[in-house]
Structures are given as C-alpha cells and as structure tokens.
Scaffold this active site. Structure first.
Site, PDB file in Angstrom:
ATOM      1  N   GLY A 187       3.632   2.829   9.539  1.00 42.95           N
ATOM      2  CA  GLY A 187       4.144   3.049  10.894  1.00 42.95           C
ATOM      3  C   GLY A 187       4.712   4.449  11.063  1.00 42.95           C
ATOM      4  N   GLU A 205      10.670  -2.842  14.998  1.00 46.80           N
ATOM      5  CA  GLU A 205      10.872  -3.235  13.601  1.00 46.80           C
ATOM      6  C   GLU A 205      11.768  -4.465  13.491  1.00 46.80           C
ATOM      7  OE1 GLU A 205      10.011  -2.446  10.312  1.00 46.80           O
ATOM      8  OE2 GLU A 205      11.542  -3.912   9.793  1.00 46.80           O
ATOM      9  N   VAL A 240       8.153  -9.087  16.483  1.00 48.01           N
ATOM     10  CA  VAL A 240       7.013  -9.128  17.401  1.00 48.01           C
ATOM     11  C   VAL A 240       6.327 -10.488  17.290  1.00 48.01           C
ATOM     12  CG1 VAL A 240       4.768  -8.130  17.929  1.00 48.01           C
ATOM     13  CG2 VAL A 240       6.688  -6.640  17.356  1.00 48.01           C
ATOM     14  N   ALA A 322      -1.166   4.209  -4.920  1.00 51.07           N
ATOM     15  CA  ALA A 322      -2.390   4.667  -5.578  1.00 51.07           C
ATOM     16  C   ALA A 322      -2.118   5.129  -7.013  1.00 51.07           C
ATOM     17  CB  ALA A 322      -2.996   5.802  -4.766  1.00 51.07           C
ATOM     18  N   HIS A 446      13.535  31.368  -8.940  1.00 55.90           N
ATOM     19  CA  HIS A 446      14.178  31.725  -7.676  1.00 55.90           C
ATOM     20  C   HIS A 446      13.253  32.610  -6.862  1.00 55.90           C
ATOM     21  CE1 HIS A 446      17.337  32.692  -4.843  1.00 55.90           C
ATOM     22  NE2 HIS A 446      16.980  33.976  -4.951  1.00 55.90           N
TER      23      HIS A 446
HETATM   24  P1  FAD Z   1      -8.115  -0.209  -3.293  1.00 58.48           P
HETATM   25  O1  FAD Z   1      -7.947   1.239  -3.129  1.00 58.48           O
HETATM   26  O2  FAD Z   1      -7.828  -1.089  -2.137  1.00 58.48           O
HETATM   27  O3  FAD Z   1      -9.619  -0.413  -3.774  1.00 58.48           O
HETATM   28  C1  FAD Z   1     -10.176  -1.669  -3.950  1.00 58.48           C
HETATM   29  C2  FAD Z   1     -11.665  -1.563  -3.751  1.00 58.48           C
HETATM   30  O4  FAD Z   1     -12.263  -2.785  -4.178  1.00 58.48           O
HETATM   31  C3  FAD Z   1     -12.090  -1.384  -2.296  1.00 58.48           C
HETATM   32  O5  FAD Z   1     -12.925  -0.259  -2.181  1.00 58.48           O
HETATM   33  C4  FAD Z   1     -12.834  -2.675  -1.960  1.00 58.48           C
HETATM   34  O6  FAD Z   1     -13.922  -2.453  -1.082  1.00 58.48           O
HETATM   35  C5  FAD Z   1     -13.330  -3.098  -3.324  1.00 58.48           C
HETATM   36  N1  FAD Z   1     -13.594  -4.538  -3.443  1.00 58.48           N
HETATM   37  C6  FAD Z   1     -12.768  -5.558  -3.095  1.00 58.48           C
HETATM   38  N2  FAD Z   1     -13.332  -6.741  -3.378  1.00 58.48           N
HETATM   39  C7  FAD Z   1     -14.552  -6.460  -3.907  1.00 58.48           C
HETATM   40  C8  FAD Z   1     -15.611  -7.261  -4.401  1.00 58.48           C
HETATM   41  N3  FAD Z   1     -15.513  -8.595  -4.443  1.00 58.48           N
HETATM   42  N4  FAD Z   1     -16.716  -6.644  -4.844  1.00 58.48           N
HETATM   43  C9  FAD Z   1     -16.813  -5.302  -4.852  1.00 58.48           C
HETATM   44  N5  FAD Z   1     -15.839  -4.489  -4.405  1.00 58.48           N
HETATM   45  C10 FAD Z   1     -14.712  -5.058  -3.954  1.00 58.48           C
HETATM   46  N6  FAD Z   1      -0.619   5.063  -1.664  1.00 58.48           N
HETATM   47  C11 FAD Z   1      -0.065   6.163  -2.222  1.00 58.48           C
HETATM   48  O7  FAD Z   1       0.297   6.124  -3.408  1.00 58.48           O
HETATM   49  N7  FAD Z   1       0.106   7.315  -1.503  1.00 58.48           N
HETATM   50  C12 FAD Z   1      -0.248   7.410  -0.210  1.00 58.48           C
HETATM   51  O8  FAD Z   1      -0.076   8.463   0.401  1.00 58.48           O
HETATM   52  C13 FAD Z   1      -0.824   6.271   0.413  1.00 58.48           C
HETATM   53  N8  FAD Z   1      -1.203   6.323   1.714  1.00 58.48           N
HETATM   54  C14 FAD Z   1      -1.782   5.226   2.283  1.00 58.48           C
HETATM   55  C15 FAD Z   1      -2.147   5.297   3.628  1.00 58.48           C
HETATM   56  C16 FAD Z   1      -2.722   4.207   4.246  1.00 58.48           C
HETATM   57  C17 FAD Z   1      -3.103   4.308   5.702  1.00 58.48           C
HETATM   58  C18 FAD Z   1      -2.971   3.022   3.488  1.00 58.48           C
HETATM   59  C19 FAD Z   1      -3.642   1.851   4.132  1.00 58.48           C
HETATM   60  C20 FAD Z   1      -2.611   2.939   2.151  1.00 58.48           C
HETATM   61  C21 FAD Z   1      -2.003   4.040   1.537  1.00 58.48           C
HETATM   62  N9  FAD Z   1      -1.593   4.003   0.206  1.00 58.48           N
HETATM   63  C22 FAD Z   1      -1.009   5.104  -0.367  1.00 58.48           C
HETATM   64  C23 FAD Z   1      -1.776   2.792  -0.631  1.00 58.48           C
HETATM   65  C24 FAD Z   1      -3.020   2.976  -1.535  1.00 58.48           C
HETATM   66  O9  FAD Z   1      -4.139   3.211  -0.722  1.00 58.48           O
HETATM   67  C25 FAD Z   1      -3.229   1.746  -2.390  1.00 58.48           C
HETATM   68  O10 FAD Z   1      -2.048   1.443  -3.109  1.00 58.48           O
HETATM   69  C26 FAD Z   1      -4.360   1.980  -3.384  1.00 58.48           C
HETATM   70  O11 FAD Z   1      -5.554   2.299  -2.718  1.00 58.48           O
HETATM   71  C27 FAD Z   1      -4.562   0.760  -4.271  1.00 58.48           C
HETATM   72  O12 FAD Z   1      -5.608   1.011  -5.153  1.00 58.48           O
HETATM   73  P2  FAD Z   1      -6.503  -0.157  -5.742  1.00 58.48           P
HETATM   74  O13 FAD Z   1      -7.479   0.518  -6.650  1.00 58.48           O
HETATM   75  O14 FAD Z   1      -5.644  -1.218  -6.293  1.00 58.48           O
HETATM   76  O15 FAD Z   1      -7.251  -0.807  -4.490  1.00 58.48           O
HETATM   77  P1  NAI Z   2       5.587  -1.841   4.791  1.00 59.29           P
HETATM   78  O1  NAI Z   2       5.893  -3.041   3.978  1.00 59.29           O
HETATM   79  O2  NAI Z   2       5.954  -0.498   4.280  1.00 59.29           O
HETATM   80  O3  NAI Z   2       6.319  -1.979   6.221  1.00 59.29           O
HETATM   81  C1  NAI Z   2       6.087  -3.059   7.072  1.00 59.29           C
HETATM   82  C2  NAI Z   2       7.242  -3.159   8.048  1.00 59.29           C
HETATM   83  O4  NAI Z   2       6.896  -4.080   9.069  1.00 59.29           O
HETATM   84  C3  NAI Z   2       8.520  -3.670   7.401  1.00 59.29           C
HETATM   85  O5  NAI Z   2       9.568  -2.754   7.676  1.00 59.29           O
HETATM   86  C4  NAI Z   2       8.730  -5.039   8.042  1.00 59.29           C
HETATM   87  O6  NAI Z   2      10.086  -5.361   8.195  1.00 59.29           O
HETATM   88  C5  NAI Z   2       8.040  -4.873   9.395  1.00 59.29           C
HETATM   89  N1  NAI Z   2       7.564  -6.125  10.017  1.00 59.29           N
HETATM   90  C6  NAI Z   2       6.892  -7.156   9.427  1.00 59.29           C
HETATM   91  N2  NAI Z   2       6.614  -8.121  10.338  1.00 59.29           N
HETATM   92  C7  NAI Z   2       7.131  -7.710  11.534  1.00 59.29           C
HETATM   93  C8  NAI Z   2       7.165  -8.264  12.852  1.00 59.29           C
HETATM   94  N3  NAI Z   2       6.599  -9.440  13.152  1.00 59.29           N
HETATM   95  N4  NAI Z   2       7.777  -7.565  13.828  1.00 59.29           N
HETATM   96  C9  NAI Z   2       8.337  -6.372  13.556  1.00 59.29           C
HETATM   97  N5  NAI Z   2       8.330  -5.786  12.326  1.00 59.29           N
HETATM   98  C10 NAI Z   2       7.733  -6.443  11.332  1.00 59.29           C
HETATM   99  O7  NAI Z   2       4.018  -1.945   5.126  1.00 59.29           O
HETATM  100  P2  NAI Z   2       3.007  -0.878   5.723  1.00 59.29           P
HETATM  101  O8  NAI Z   2       3.706   0.237   6.398  1.00 59.29           O
HETATM  102  O9  NAI Z   2       2.012  -1.667   6.475  1.00 59.29           O
HETATM  103  O10 NAI Z   2       2.327  -0.298   4.423  1.00 59.29           O
HETATM  104  C11 NAI Z   2       1.629  -1.166   3.529  1.00 59.29           C
HETATM  105  C12 NAI Z   2       1.628  -0.602   2.134  1.00 59.29           C
HETATM  106  O11 NAI Z   2       0.760   0.506   2.046  1.00 59.29           O
HETATM  107  C13 NAI Z   2       2.992  -0.097   1.726  1.00 59.29           C
HETATM  108  O12 NAI Z   2       3.685  -1.131   1.080  1.00 59.29           O
HETATM  109  C14 NAI Z   2       2.692   1.004   0.776  1.00 59.29           C
HETATM  110  O13 NAI Z   2       2.721   0.510  -0.529  1.00 59.29           O
HETATM  111  C15 NAI Z   2       1.273   1.432   1.118  1.00 59.29           C
HETATM  112  N6  NAI Z   2       1.323   2.765   1.737  1.00 59.29           N
HETATM  113  C16 NAI Z   2       1.850   3.796   1.007  1.00 59.29           C
HETATM  114  C17 NAI Z   2       1.967   5.052   1.552  1.00 59.29           C
HETATM  115  C18 NAI Z   2       2.588   6.120   0.739  1.00 59.29           C
HETATM  116  O14 NAI Z   2       2.795   5.923  -0.442  1.00 59.29           O
HETATM  117  N7  NAI Z   2       2.901   7.287   1.312  1.00 59.29           N
HETATM  118  C19 NAI Z   2       1.503   5.351   2.908  1.00 59.29           C
HETATM  119  C20 NAI Z   2       0.990   4.179   3.589  1.00 59.29           C
HETATM  120  C21 NAI Z   2       0.900   2.960   3.002  1.00 59.29           C
END
Ligand code: FAD
Ligand code: NAI
Length: 467
Positions: A187, A205, A240, A322, A446
């Site tokens: 968000g 939130e 929500v 990640a 520095h």
């Molecule tokens: P994933 O990256 O989800 O990969 C899993 C893969 O498995 C997918 O490609 C999927 O298609 C595949 N898969 C699933 N089931 C099957 C199946 N049965 N057969 C074949 N393939 C399959 N984390 C950070 O640390 N820093 C960030 O800045 C950050 N930003 C984010 C921003 C957003 C918008 C989102 C949504 C997430 C973000 N995250 C961030 C979280 C991060 O993306 C995840 O924690 C990370 O990708 C997890 O890695 P993973 O390998 O466990 O799974």
């Molecule tokens: P989040 O768990 O960080 O935040 C979800 C928020 O939604 C919480 O504050 C919760 O209280 C609120 N919420 C839940 N239900 C609600 C409702 N009905 N009405 C109002 N508020 C409600 O989850 P988010 O932002 O979706 O991210 C998912 C995951 O993706 C994170 O846990 C994070 O691990 C990963 N991620 C990591 C990033 C990074 O490392 N920079 C960037 C983006 C995602």
C-alpha cells in the site's frame, strides 16, 4: 521420462532460481519448473523489480517537479510520459527475467515451463500451456511456489478499477483518486508511486498505525507523519467490508467506530497481505499437509514432513521477502549436500522503498522490553549528517539498540535517505555478533550517509561527535 534429476525445483522465483543455481554449483543435476512464460517469480515479474522501477521513475518525476529548483536547476515545466515510464519498467523486468534464463544455461540447469504437480515423491508431472504433459523423475523435490495476494471477501478484482499489486503496476493513466486498502508495504510503496505522479491517495487501514503496527514505534510514527506531509491520507481503525464499481467509480465500504462509511475513488488497490500458493501442486498425492494458514511447515533443514521433499520462501511460515527466500534456498541445498548452511532470522533486513526509505534489522524496542532484555539506545538524525544536508534529504534518523551489559547490537532501525543500503552494515553487525563499539571504532568515509550509522553507534555510549 527423462534421466533422473538429483533435484527438481518447483518455482523460479528468487527462492527457486537461486536454490537451483547453488544446487548446480554443488554438482547436482537440477531441473526447475515454472508455470509462467518467464523465470523470476513474483519478485522479478510483478513484485520487487517492477515496483522499484516505478518508485525510481516516480521519484525522479517528483524531484524534477519540486526539488530541482532549490539546487539551482531550472528546467521549466515538467511533463509526465506514463507510457514511456511503463515501457521502461517492462524493459527492466524483461532484462532481469532474461538474466535468470542466462544463469540457468550457464549453470546447466534444465528449465521447464508449465504447471508442476507432485505425482509421488520421485515424480513431478508438468502440464504445458500446449496441453501436453511430461514427467520428471527425481531423487528430491524442492517446493518454491511462493505466494499470491489475499483477496477480501465482498471485493471482486476486475483488473481495471479494483486491482491487486500487479494491476496497480499497470494503470494506463494516473488515477485522480486512488484508494488503497491496507497501509502495509505494498500500500505504501505503490501508494507513493501514484501520489508522486499526481493522484490523491487515501489509505484505509484496519490497525491504528501503518505497517500493521508491527515495526519500531518511533519509526512508524515518523514515517506516517512524513507520508502525511507528502499528501497521503490515512483512515485508521477502519475495516473494509466491500467495494463495488458503477459508472467508472469505485465505492468502498468500511466500518469505523461501529459505523459504516463509504469512500468514492477512481481506482481501488487491495493490499491486505499475501498467502502461500500451493494450488494444484499435488500435496495430497504425497500426504503433505499445510498448516491452518496454508503454509508448508518445514524443519531446520527445510525438509517437509515427507522425506526428500523440501520447501523454502513465501510458501513456508515466516516473513515474505525475496532475499530471505534466496537465503533459505541456499541453506536448504547446502544442507542436502552436507554443508552447514543456515539462516539467522534475527539478521534478515526488511526494507520499505518509500521516500525516505525505511529499513530495520533485529529486534524492536517493544520486543526487547517484552522479552525483559535490558538495552541501550543510540540515535542520530540525518539533519546532522553533512552528506544528507548536501543531498537536501534530511528527514529521519538511525537508531541502534545494543545490549545494556555486553553492548552487542540487537536491533537497528533507520528511516532516511538510502536506508535500504545503510542497513546492510548493521545486518552484518548482527550476524557477526558485533557490538556498537565495533561500529563506532570503524572508519566511515566522509562525507557519507554511513557516518550517521557510526554516530548512532557512538550515541549508544553517549558520545556522538556531530550533535
Ligand atoms: P515467488 O517469487 O512467488 O515465485 C514462485 C514461482 O513459482 C512463481 O513464478 C510461480 O509462477 C511459480 N509456481 C507456483 N506454483 C507452481 C507450480 N505448481 N508449477 C510451476 N510453477 C509454479 N520482497 C523483497 O524482499 N523486497 C521487495 O522490494 C519486494 N517488493 C515486492 C513488491 C510487490 C508488489 C510484491 C507483490 C512483492 C514484493 N516482495 C518484495 C516480496 C517478494 O516478491 C517475495 O517475497 C518473493 O518473490 C518470494 O520468492 P519465492 O521464490 O518464495 O516465490
Ligand atoms: P502487509 O501484511 O504488509 O499489509 C497489509 C495491511 O492490510 C496490514 O496493515 C493489515 O492490517 C491491513 N488490512 C488487512 N485487512 C484489512 C481490511 N479488511 N481493511 C483494512 N485494512 C486491512 O501486506 P502487503 O502490503 O499486501 O504485502 C504483502 C507482502 O509482500 C508483505 O508481507 C511483504 O513481505 C511483501 N512485500 C515486501 C516489500 C518489500 O520488502 N519492500 C514490498 C512489497 C511487498
């Protein structure tokens, strides 16, 4: 059926592809199956990388619009070419995904595209997009299938007006008013992108504070005030309950103080967390059960309850990050190969890429108090750091928490410019069991932002030099 693999990895996200590479380095014959057309998982395709590309571009737009003039750089009026911004984001994503394909080739990993289902502990079947099914024979299986967004009941995503993070990375025009459900990482990062590009952003939130009220309290409070100054509006303690679309407008309903409220917007982003992804994975074929939230439980070796089947990343319990997925992937395959790989969950940094950035590692003050641990606090504001002043980026501080008696660093919390890079030094410090004194006695160039880290370490002992 092909030759038997030593390891079949399901999922090519940061967990799966890095585990595949490390396993190949250790001499294993590895296959990695990915259901999507490109490798890299959520992170590379619809997560970390595209969101950071949009954060970078929108930050430059905001800087050009508001900050350049104070540096004496006059550029006249600033225009937004959103089409180009989105195209650049795609270029960054494509290059990253192609990089994984290159790494698979380099490391002689067999990559397959299609949906993988575990047939038995030694067989993975792949259903290709072309309707054909194939099978891989393997000694071990590593599940790295990641996560997908949680959907709220009563809110149907239509991928145009009501979207999840993937949709919010693809808006073809800047919404006039964007409502975000959830003041979590998604968000606030994606809310920041669209606010910088000109949208009015309202975040609704459930909790009383941002980040689910889970971070260091001072950090959350400071961050929220800065976001409010940037124009983001927050509605806290609001649950929500539904949303509907009519005539191109979204009406979102929420409960607050026992009353029902509605808010109208052009777009609605649902960012209420993510859940493990195990759809049609065939866990039932090997008798592997998930916990009540759908995560796959593992032991200290990342082995599941079924021998020879391992799991890492978002699909197992723990933070969804990640770099953590990568770390677990490496530790898992190292342990399979008799190497003592391990993950220190207290030393995993967590970064939010807003402006300013927010970065933490280790324990918060609240956690230490609750655990009865006596600690000292060292804090240093960026306004007293020369480099931050030169950058014109002085909001925020570095805070280090060290054990009262041993001086060992137990936690660090930073809000400020490049906090995500600065936290690396403190994550290493926690990993090495370093003391605040160790940091304080190390030379920091520095003028750098890293000097604020050194000063915070000095502050633990009450001897900052520049404040
Ligand atoms: P994933 O990256 O989800 O990969 C899993 C893969 O498995 C997918 O490609 C999927 O298609 C595949 N898969 C699933 N089931 C099957 C199946 N049965 N057969 C074949 N393939 C399959 N984390 C950070 O640390 N820093 C960030 O800045 C950050 N930003 C984010 C921003 C957003 C918008 C989102 C949504 C997430 C973000 N995250 C961030 C979280 C991060 O993306 C995840 O924690 C990370 O990708 C997890 O890695 P993973 O390998 O466990 O799974
Ligand atoms: P989040 O768990 O960080 O935040 C979800 C928020 O939604 C919480 O504050 C919760 O209280 C609120 N919420 C839940 N239900 C609600 C409702 N009905 N009405 C109002 N508020 C409600 O989850 P988010 O932002 O979706 O991210 C998912 C995951 O993706 C994170 O846990 C994070 O691990 C990963 N991620 C990591 C990033 C990074 O490392 N920079 C960037 C983006 C995602």
């Amino acid at each position: 059926m092909s030759d038997t693999y030593d390891l079949v990895v399901i999922g090519s996200g940061p967990g799966g592809y890095i585990a595949s590479i490390r396993a190949a380095q250790l001499g294993m014959k590895v296959a990695c199956v990915e259901r999507y057309a490109t490798y890299g998982g959520t992170c590379l395709n619809v997560g970390c990388i595209p969101s950071k590309a949009m954060l970078e571009s929108s930050e430059r737009f905001a800087a050009a619009s508001h900050d350049f003039a104070q540096h004496g750089v006059e550029i006249g009026s600033v225009g937004l070419n959103l089409e180009r911004m989105l195209a650049r984001k795609k270029e960054v994503v494509d290059a990253s995904a192609a990089g994984v394909a290159y790494l698979f080739k380099k490391n002689k990993i067999d990559g397959f595209h299609g949906h993988a289902t575990i047939k038995d502990v030694n067989t993975v079947s792949i259903a290709g997009d072309d309707g054909k099914t194939s099978e891989l024979s393997t000694k071990r299986i590593l599940i790295a299938t990641g996560s997908k967004p949680i959907q709220l009941s009563g809110i149907a995503l239509d991928k145009e007006y009501i979207v999840d993070s993937t949709g919010a990375l693809e808006f073809q025009a800047v919404p006039e008013h964007l409502v975000v459900i959830g003041a979590g990482v998604i968000g606030l990062e994606l809310g920041s992108v669209w606010a910088r590009l000109g949208a009015k952003v309202t975040v609704v939130e459930y909790m009383h504070e941002i980040f689910g009220a889970r971070m260091d309290e001072e950090l959350m409070r400071t961050a929220r005030k800065i976001f409010e100054k940037q124009g983001i509006e927050f509605v806290f303690k609001a649950r929500v309950t539904g949303a509907s679309v009519k005539d191109g407008k979204v009406t979102t309903t929420y409960e607050q103080d026992g009353k029902e409220h509605t808010i109208e917007s052009d777009r609605l982003l649902v960012g209420v967390g993510r859940k493990p992804y195990t759809d049609k994975l065939g866990l039932e074929n090997i008798g592997l059960e998930t916990n009540k939230w759908g995560f796959i439980p593992v032991d200290a070796h990342y082995e599941t309850a079924v021998k020879g089947v391992y799991a890492i990343g978002d699909v197992i319990p723990g933070p969804m990050l990640a770099h953590l997925a990568e770390h677990e992937g490496v530790a898992c395959v190292e342990r399979i190969n008799g190497i003592a790989g391990h993950v220190n969950y207290d030393a995993i940094p967590d970064v939010v890429y807003t402006h300013p950035e927010i970065a933490t590692v280790g324990k918060t003050e609240t956690q230490l108090k609750e655990g009865g641990v006596a600690f000292k606090v060292g804090k240093f504001p960026f306004r007293a750091n020369g480099r931050a002043r030169a950058l014109g980026d002085m909001d925020g501080f570095v805070k280090i928490l060290a054990h009262e008696k041993t001086d060992r660093i137990l936690g660090a919390h930073i809000i400020g410019p490049r906090a995500g890079d600065l936290i690396a030094e403190l994550a290493v410090a926690v990993e090495f069991g370093a003391s605040a004194e160790d940091i304080a006695r190390s030379s920091h160039a520095h003028p750098t932002l890293a000097e604020a880290v050194k000063e915070a370490a000095l502050a633990v002992d009450g001897r900052t030099l520049n404040l």
